[in-house]
Scaffold this active site. Structure first.
Site, mmCIF file in Angstrom:
data_model
loop_
_atom_site.group_PDB
_atom_site.id
_atom_site.type_symbol
_atom_site.label_atom_id
_atom_site.label_comp_id
_atom_site.label_asym_id
_atom_site.label_seq_id
_atom_site.Cartn_x
_atom_site.Cartn_y
_atom_site.Cartn_z
ATOM 1 N N GLY A 108 0.844 -1.186 0.000
ATOM 2 C CA GLY A 108 0.000 0.000 0.000
ATOM 3 C C GLY A 108 0.879 1.235 0.000
ATOM 4 C CB SER A 140 0.280 6.631 1.525
ATOM 5 O OG SER A 140 1.532 6.880 2.155
ATOM 6 N N GLY A 141 2.371 7.555 -0.996
ATOM 7 C CA GLY A 141 3.132 8.724 -1.409
ATOM 8 C C GLY A 141 4.025 9.266 -0.313
ATOM 9 N N GLY A 142 3.913 8.689 0.879
ATOM 10 C CA GLY A 142 4.732 9.104 2.008
ATOM 11 C C GLY A 142 6.028 8.328 2.089
ATOM 12 C CG ASP A 161 6.689 5.999 7.506
ATOM 13 O OD1 ASP A 161 7.912 6.121 7.701
ATOM 14 O OD2 ASP A 161 5.835 6.551 8.215
ATOM 15 C CG MET A 202 -5.544 1.325 -1.272
ATOM 16 S SD MET A 202 -5.698 0.605 0.399
ATOM 17 C CE MET A 202 -4.075 1.009 1.070
ATOM 18 C CB CYS A 259 -9.513 3.360 7.874
ATOM 19 S SG CYS A 259 -8.742 3.434 6.239
ATOM 20 N N GLY A 284 3.324 0.597 5.426
ATOM 21 C CA GLY A 284 4.376 1.311 6.147
ATOM 22 C C GLY A 284 4.075 1.518 7.610
ATOM 23 C CB CYS A 291 -7.363 9.733 5.906
ATOM 24 S SG CYS A 291 -8.790 8.672 6.185
#
EC number: 2.8.1.13
Length: 371
Positions: free
Chosen positions: A14, A16-18, A20, A40, A105, A129, A205
């Site tokens: 997964g 997220s663009g972060g 981690d 996602m 979530c 992450g 979020c």
């Protein structure tokens, strides 16, 4: 790490663009997994809002996947999120409680809808992450999967993952569980990730950085009512009980009321202490250690135990909020979907709707929703 590792199974990460999740993808690639990055999208509304970062996050995740050299896909879980998470979030706030949507979530989207999607892609595992660990131990009944706290206790996220079950943990990898955040940042810089210094996401979020009351006003009617002291003195007017949580200090609108004073003549701070939904009253008290803010015990419902069955009555540690130091307690009863905890020391601002999570040392046992 080996440059030509033995090929392992397929894992969907997964992303997220972060930083981690980006380092997670890189670590697993280095370990020999066939990695697929999956972004996602869990929220549709307000994509053009100044508070929404979904587009940039998607671009960041895709850029990292390209640099790391892994396949990248996109999936929209917004409908599932609204049905399974956001609807429950609104129901809880309407009932005067303070829910934790991140817990729901994880259980319903990231480790259910996402897991199902990953399995359909032919994956053997999923990875995120999150800062947590999974350990498998052999028992007479067969292997049992345990959820452990992260090595970095300042980043441990097991609290948010306590509703995961055996089937979910069996398929889950948490590569960052053995690392400290400073090491993750260092790795990101060393391998040239453009998001190495990206700020960690905070808050709920789907709300992002927008003011919470502004967001909630769109979905729940506001019904102003009196703010009273325990003695019945009216000290203000609230905007609607949904907008307040127990222990809240800022934004109460009673700053001009002096009431009890400290030795130096300054007024003690006011805190939200109780809600009376039937009368639409918000009760406030002065002083951080006011008796109305302290709880020696709690009841919880909707219990979820990682082992598949409740632990035996006895002494444990518990968290009633994220990043809290484990509070020594006794599990007095755990049957069906409810359990009760009695604390050695009274706990501050135990909040209905939040999660009470039980620990046996570093092992997260599960938890429930405070009532």
């Amino acid at each position: 790490m080996p440059s030509n590792p033995t090929r392992k199974g397929r894992v969907v990460v997964g992303m997220s663009g972060g930083v981690d999740s980006s380092v997670t993808a890189w670590l697993l690639k280095q370990q020999g997994y066939e990695v697929v990055g999956l972004f996602m999208k869990n929220w549709e509304d307000d994509d053009d809002s100044e508070y929404c970062s979904t587009r940039q996050d998607l671009l960041d995740a895709a850029s990292v996947a390209d640099l790391v050299g892994v396949e990248f896909e996109y999936v929209n879980f917004a409908a599932e999120y609204k049905d399974r998470v956001f609807a429950e979030f609104l129901r809880e706030y309407s009932a005067g409680r303070t829910p934790n949507p991140d817990v729901l979530c994880n259980a319903e989207i990231k480790f259910k809808a996402f897991l199902d999607h990953a399995m359909a892609l032919g994956a053997e595992h999923i990875a995120t992450g999150h800062y947590a660990r999974v350990r498998t131990v052999e028992t007479p009944a067969g292997p049992r999967h345990q959820l452990l706290k992260a090595l970095d206790d300042t980043k441990d996220q097991s609290y948010f993952l306590h509703r995961l079950n055996q089937a979910q943990l069996a398929r889950t990898l948490f590569p960052l569980g053995e690392l400290r955040k400073t090491e993750v940042r260092r790795i990101a810089h060393e391998i040239g990730l453009h998001n190495a210094a990206k700020k960690d996401s905070t808050g709920i979020c789907f709300i992002g950085e927008r003011p919470f009351r502004e967001f909630l006003n769109r979905y729940l009617p506001s019904e102003p009512g009196p703010i009273l002291t325990p003695e019945g003195q009216r000290v203000g007017t609230h905007h609607g009980l949904s907008f307040y949580t127990l222990g809240q200090r800022k934004g109460l609108g009673v700053g001009g009321v002096k009431g009890r004073q400290r030795d130096d003549g300054t007024a003690e701070a006011w805190y939200a202490a109780r809600k009376d939904l039937a009368r639409n009253v918000l009760y406030v008290v002065q002083g951080h250690d006011h008796p109305w803010l302290l709880s020696a015990q709690l009841q919880a419902q909707d219990a979820s135990w990682i082992a598949g069955e409740p632990p035996a009555a006895g002494a444990y540690g518990a968290k009633t909020r994220y990043r809290q130091v484990d509070a020594a307690c006794r599990l007095d009863q755990a049957g069906g979907e409810r359990f009760a905890l009695a604390f050695e020391q009274a706990q501050w601002a135990v909040t209905p709707g939040q999660s009470a999570v039980l620990y046996d040392g570093e092992v997260c046992l599960g938890g429930g929703i405070i009532i």
